[in-house]
Design a protein around this motif. Structure first.
Motif, PDB file in Angstrom:
ATOM      1  N   VAL A   1      -8.087  -7.473  -7.052  1.00 10.71           N
ATOM      2  CA  VAL A   1      -8.588  -7.605  -5.689  1.00 10.71           C
ATOM      3  C   VAL A   1      -7.406  -7.697  -4.726  1.00 10.71           C
ATOM      4  CG1 VAL A   1      -9.915  -9.062  -4.098  1.00 10.71           C
ATOM      5  CG2 VAL A   1     -10.641  -8.839  -6.478  1.00 10.71           C
ATOM      6  N   ASN A   2      -7.431  -6.899  -3.679  1.00 10.00           N
ATOM      7  CA  ASN A   2      -6.430  -6.986  -2.611  1.00 10.00           C
ATOM      8  C   ASN A   2      -7.066  -7.581  -1.371  1.00 10.00           C
ATOM      9  OD1 ASN A   2      -4.216  -5.929  -3.802  1.00 10.00           O
ATOM     10  ND2 ASN A   2      -4.153  -4.039  -2.613  1.00 10.00           N
TER      11      ASN A   2
ATOM     12  N   ALA B   1     -10.258  -4.960  -1.075  1.00  9.61           N
ATOM     13  CA  ALA B   1     -10.368  -3.762  -1.906  1.00  9.61           C
ATOM     14  C   ALA B   1     -10.284  -4.216  -3.356  1.00  9.61           C
ATOM     15  CB  ALA B   1      -9.238  -2.796  -1.590  1.00  9.61           C
ATOM     16  N   TYR B   2     -10.990  -3.514  -4.243  1.00  6.76           N
ATOM     17  CA  TYR B   2     -10.913  -3.928  -5.651  1.00  6.76           C
ATOM     18  C   TYR B   2     -11.052  -2.730  -6.570  1.00  6.76           C
ATOM     19  CZ  TYR B   2     -15.967  -3.454  -6.597  1.00  6.76           C
ATOM     20  OH  TYR B   2     -17.230  -2.969  -6.782  1.00  6.76           O
ATOM     21  N   ALA B   3     -10.633  -2.909  -7.813  1.00  5.78           N
ATOM     22  CA  ALA B   3     -10.840  -1.902  -8.849  1.00  5.78           C
ATOM     23  C   ALA B   3     -11.009  -2.622 -10.175  1.00  5.78           C
ATOM     24  CB  ALA B   3      -9.663  -0.937  -8.911  1.00  5.78           C
ATOM     25  N   THR B   4     -11.755  -1.989 -11.084  1.00  6.16           N
ATOM     26  CA  THR B   4     -11.991  -2.600 -12.399  1.00  6.16           C
ATOM     27  C   THR B   4     -11.885  -1.537 -13.494  1.00  6.16           C
ATOM     28  OG1 THR B   4     -14.376  -2.167 -12.473  1.00  6.16           O
ATOM     29  CG2 THR B   4     -13.692  -4.179 -11.387  1.00  6.16           C
TER      30      THR B   4
ATOM     31  N   PRO C   1       5.287   0.306  -4.457  1.00  5.27           N
ATOM     32  CA  PRO C   1       3.957   0.327  -3.847  1.00  5.27           C
ATOM     33  C   PRO C   1       2.892   0.558  -4.918  1.00  5.27           C
ATOM     34  CG  PRO C   1       5.096   2.385  -3.418  1.00  5.27           C
ATOM     35  CD  PRO C   1       6.112   1.461  -4.049  1.00  5.27           C
ATOM     36  N   ALA C   2       1.733  -0.053  -4.748  1.00  8.96           N
ATOM     37  CA  ALA C   2       0.667   0.087  -5.758  1.00  8.96           C
ATOM     38  C   ALA C   2      -0.695  -0.175  -5.124  1.00  8.96           C
ATOM     39  CB  ALA C   2       0.895  -0.887  -6.908  1.00  8.96           C
ATOM     40  N   PHE C   3      -1.596   0.782  -5.306  1.00 11.55           N
ATOM     41  CA  PHE C   3      -3.006   0.565  -4.945  1.00 11.55           C
ATOM     42  C   PHE C   3      -3.654  -0.406  -5.940  1.00 11.55           C
ATOM     43  CE2 PHE C   3      -2.823   5.145  -3.327  1.00 11.55           C
ATOM     44  CZ  PHE C   3      -2.946   4.814  -1.985  1.00 11.55           C
ATOM     45  N   VAL C   4      -4.808  -0.950  -5.591  1.00  9.94           N
ATOM     46  CA  VAL C   4      -5.556  -1.728  -6.594  1.00  9.94           C
ATOM     47  C   VAL C   4      -5.843  -0.881  -7.821  1.00  9.94           C
ATOM     48  CG1 VAL C   4      -6.698  -3.541  -5.217  1.00  9.94           C
ATOM     49  CG2 VAL C   4      -7.731  -1.263  -5.322  1.00  9.94           C
ATOM     50  N   GLU C   5      -6.076   0.410  -7.591  1.00  5.45           N
ATOM     51  CA  GLU C   5      -6.337   1.303  -8.718  1.00  5.45           C
ATOM     52  C   GLU C   5      -5.112   1.389  -9.639  1.00  5.45           C
ATOM     53  OE1 GLU C   5      -6.853   2.037  -5.479  1.00  5.45           O
ATOM     54  OE2 GLU C   5      -8.716   3.187  -5.186  1.00  5.45           O
ATOM     55  N   ASP C   6      -3.928   1.487  -9.035  1.00  3.19           N
ATOM     56  CA  ASP C   6      -2.690   1.575  -9.833  1.00  3.19           C
ATOM     57  C   ASP C   6      -2.454   0.307 -10.649  1.00  3.19           C
ATOM     58  OD1 ASP C   6      -2.035   4.085  -8.671  1.00  3.19           O
ATOM     59  OD2 ASP C   6      -1.078   3.097  -6.954  1.00  3.19           O
TER      60      ASP C   6
ATOM     61  N   THR D   1      -4.638  -1.914 -11.613  1.00  3.05           N
ATOM     62  CA  THR D   1      -5.655  -2.022 -12.663  1.00  3.05           C
ATOM     63  C   THR D   1      -5.257  -1.191 -13.879  1.00  3.05           C
ATOM     64  OG1 THR D   1      -7.339  -2.353 -10.973  1.00  3.05           O
ATOM     65  CG2 THR D   1      -8.113  -1.661 -13.146  1.00  3.05           C
ATOM     66  N   ARG D   2      -4.838   0.057 -13.614  1.00  2.00           N
ATOM     67  CA  ARG D   2      -4.424   0.932 -14.727  1.00  2.00           C
ATOM     68  C   ARG D   2      -3.199   0.380 -15.461  1.00  2.00           C
ATOM     69  NH1 ARG D   2      -6.068   5.771 -10.879  1.00  2.00           N
ATOM     70  NH2 ARG D   2      -7.645   6.796 -12.192  1.00  2.00           N
TER      71      ARG D   2
ATOM     72  N   CYS E   1       0.823  -1.221   0.000  1.00  2.00           N
ATOM     73  CA  CYS E   1       0.000   0.000   0.000  1.00  2.00           C
ATOM     74  C   CYS E   1       0.855   1.268   0.000  1.00  2.00           C
ATOM     75  CB  CYS E   1      -0.895  -0.017   1.237  1.00  2.00           C
ATOM     76  SG  CYS E   1      -1.886   1.479   1.407  1.00  2.00           S
TER      77      CYS E   1
END
Lengths: 273, 273, 273, 273
Positions: free
Chosen positions: A255-256, A265-268, A227-232, A234-235, A157
């Motif tokens: 999915v984290n 946590a997730y992003a698509t 470090p990387a968010f789920v958003e990062d 995904t992109r 994170c």
């Protein structure tokens, strides 16, 4: 005639599925699901992999046809189970449509693929399981074919790292990538490996089955440096794959399994060429 | 010395697992679980089966040892994954105890075995998945080894049949049989198939993956002729197996996925020679 | 300033999520999933039901925004968890979009609803679990709202009954119905119960949690009198619901857990007004 | 007499379960499983919690009795579902044995308990799900009663921290604690909360459902300051609980969902007073 005699003459038993249905409504699909079957998957690199699939097979049903002869679907996968590949999936579906005399045929095979990964420093090798899906549909000569992978990765994170004096929460996550193959280009070599590599590049670090101490040090520091968010993530996956002309459209779902929560946590994101 | 240099010299990284623990408490087991791995199972009839296992491996930990070098457990299964068998499971465990320098070693492999079954009238063949488990423990030269199967079957309710003018509710069920092998006799040929046959005999009817119409007629009538409660099936399995001298103790757990409820019915029994 | 002091002044910690992302790619959704939470569901008949939900909440993310403040999503469900209803789901989503300052907000709640069912002859009452889903999306003032149920039922095979001298295989099945509500009509009273009743009517027989002997006789004979393939059940559900003007589009997915196989049979159909 | 008339007179339908079995083998248990039911759990602190349980209920079956009247088991849980507690579990089992006229009665209830947890710095509150089990058996006046919890926690690897220049891999884990209550002492106040607190103390950090930035900083640094292997956590839990005289025996099973692997690490220990 005895019961035994009837049993040996299939033609004498009434064919209920072939009757007209009470309600003349067309069905998108009728078939079998959750059939576990041993399969051999042939990849475009020439390798073959023995694994176990969860199989769904179905056909469309016209408004004037009551039902599907389900046993033929199992016979089909029995005949094909040692020669499963992306390249020949259209042939499998054509065979399916023919056997059931249907306008449309559909198939979904879900299976783990075991890819050998070498530990980053010591080079010790072991298998990492990648959940894969081949899904296809054939209506006349119109083919759709989709591949999916679910790749386990490590994510760290960025917020936790930035706001803390030391440490950063990190966790196991998964990168699911689903792509519709371009029917024209699909005879070329897009394969699961291409998707797996994109997922591993986008994450903080890939996952391994064996890590000796020098490898564990390497992976720990690599994750901290990336470090990387789920958003990062995904992109990054979308950025890596959306230029690929073999892919008509793609969907990424990261999915984290948050180590600080018991929820995820997730992003698509989705793209289309 | 650079970081890269450290990374190539494992011996220079501290060995935290080898430290003394803060609390000197012995542990029954420490190890890995839910490792999915491709395996080849060799049966006593000489056949071999490619499948996918869920693997747990562990060792006991003495009160003066902090932890286990988990990576060695994955290395062990990688070395053994193409030669899994009941007969050689003791050797696998001895190898495990040796690599970890532990008093006791434990292993559990869960995997589907695909057994070919021919439809009862037409003889059409296809695979039926049987969930199997090999579980073993080795302490010094003392070996325990247990086999389990979970066999899908059909059961037809005797009460429903008796109290109704026509029909009888029936359903998919599963017969789980777990047996501890006698360590002296265990080099002889007890195998999963013996347990599967007992389960199928005890049920109202076996399950098949392909049934053509004459087969479906046969199976439907066979089930109606052999109604059995979960209690009946449990007793029949115990009766069939408890004389087998290769089995030191057994446990049967039959579950009916009741077609008239959304919960299940079950029964269990245990025996010991 | 000490670490403790920093901890009490949130504003001093950098807001990493608010940064610009490295890759300016818009995301369909970012949020949380698999959050288990206690909820109270208020139905249109005035009843309320305590249950446990699996919750997903998300918002869209613009191309110039790095990430989502995930903690606000949990705060939202905590604030709303005792007043969940179809009628107020739009308000929940509007609150979500507002708190995250996002163009679009999405929510999915999955939970069992326990409906009391009386045994058909003796009238003994008990709860039957129905898996339900409320799913919604709000973009500006544009609302989509979908309801799903998964209803356990009994099905009895027409082919098996016809070709056999006695008996017929039957099994537990499930009828999944997913409907998009018409946004104009959606303030009227469509509710889970409407969908459950359609599923139970279409099957060979409904499922109960308690059946005494006279009830078991009744249900056994009712199923035998109403044989239905998955294809038949699918068509019946569509026929019962497609005239309902409160439903903009519907999808039916019927699964039979075949008692003669260890795989399932299924059929699907879709309609749109 | 008409069929309808028979249906209203239960006594006239034959009682198949009451027959003698073909094989006079006693059964450990026969009953129902996987019944989902709404329950209200009353804790020793006076609080009550609405949740959803997975219920198993069974009785022993003598060698001369064919089967169990399963419907009575569902009637029992329906009568008891709003007054579930550890203290009254013996009464529930006595009622069960009485209704079925059996020597032994068994019950297992699995359910999530939602405990409110306040974020460590900001104090924001939300629920954390704890998977709990009450399991009991009653033979004559001899009672056994066991409680289990599965507590989600965060663990941070001591080896990874020590061998790396920065960072340390950490992950979600779970601490499962199962204790047999001392039947004499069991009327005193041991409750799920005691077990949950032990699990959270032993881990690197507890898990929360809402964490604002200052909380996330706090938790990240707390975990880094408290590295713990699965082996360490297992020992700590045992050390915290084995002096408790209300516990006759205990079993700890800690699982780490390793962020650097896709398999888990685990450790177990057992004690008996």
């Amino acid at each position: 005639m005895t019961a035994a005699a009837v049993q040996t003459i299939p033609g004498l038993l009434p064919d209920i599925q072939a009757e007209a249905p009470q309600l003349p409504i067309a069905l998108d699909e009728a078939g079998i699901s959750d059939l576990r079957y041993p399969i051999t998957v042939h990849l475009t690199d020439g390798s073959h992999h023995h694994t176990v699939a969860n199989v769904s097979l179905s056909v469309s049903v016209a408004a004037d046809s009551r039902g599907v002869h389900m046993s033929r679907l199992v016979e089909l996968i029995h005949d094909w189970h040692r020669r499963i590949s992306v390249l020949r999936f259209a042939d499998l579906l054509a065979d399916l449509a023919g056997r059931l005399d249907s306008d449309s045929a559909y198939g979904t095979l879900r299976f783990p693929l075991f890819l050998e990964r070498s530990a980053p420093v010591t080079g010790v090798g072991a298998y990492v399981p990648i959940d894969c899906v081949i899904r296809g549909g054939l209506t006349g000569s119109e083919l759709t074919c989709a591949l999916s992978v679910r790749v386990p990765v490590q994510s760290l994170c960025p917020c936790s790292r930035e706001i803390s004096d030391y440490g950063a929460h990190n966790q196991r996550g998964s990168v699911e990538i689903a792509v519709d193959l371009d029917p024209v280009a699909h005879t070329t070599a897009l394969d699961f490996e291409t998707l797996v590599v994109a997922a591993e590049q986008a994450a903080s670090a890939p996952i391994f089955s064996v890590l000796k101490r020098p490898d564990e040090r390497h992976v720990t520091m690599r994750a901290y440096e990336n470090p990387a968010f789920v958003e990062d993530i995904t992109r990054s996956v979308a950025d890596l794959l959306r230029k690929d002309t073999r892919i008509r459209s793609g969907h990424v779902h990261v999915v984290n399994e948050e180590s600080i929560h018991s929820h995820n946590a997730y992003a698509t994101t989705t793209w289309r060429r």
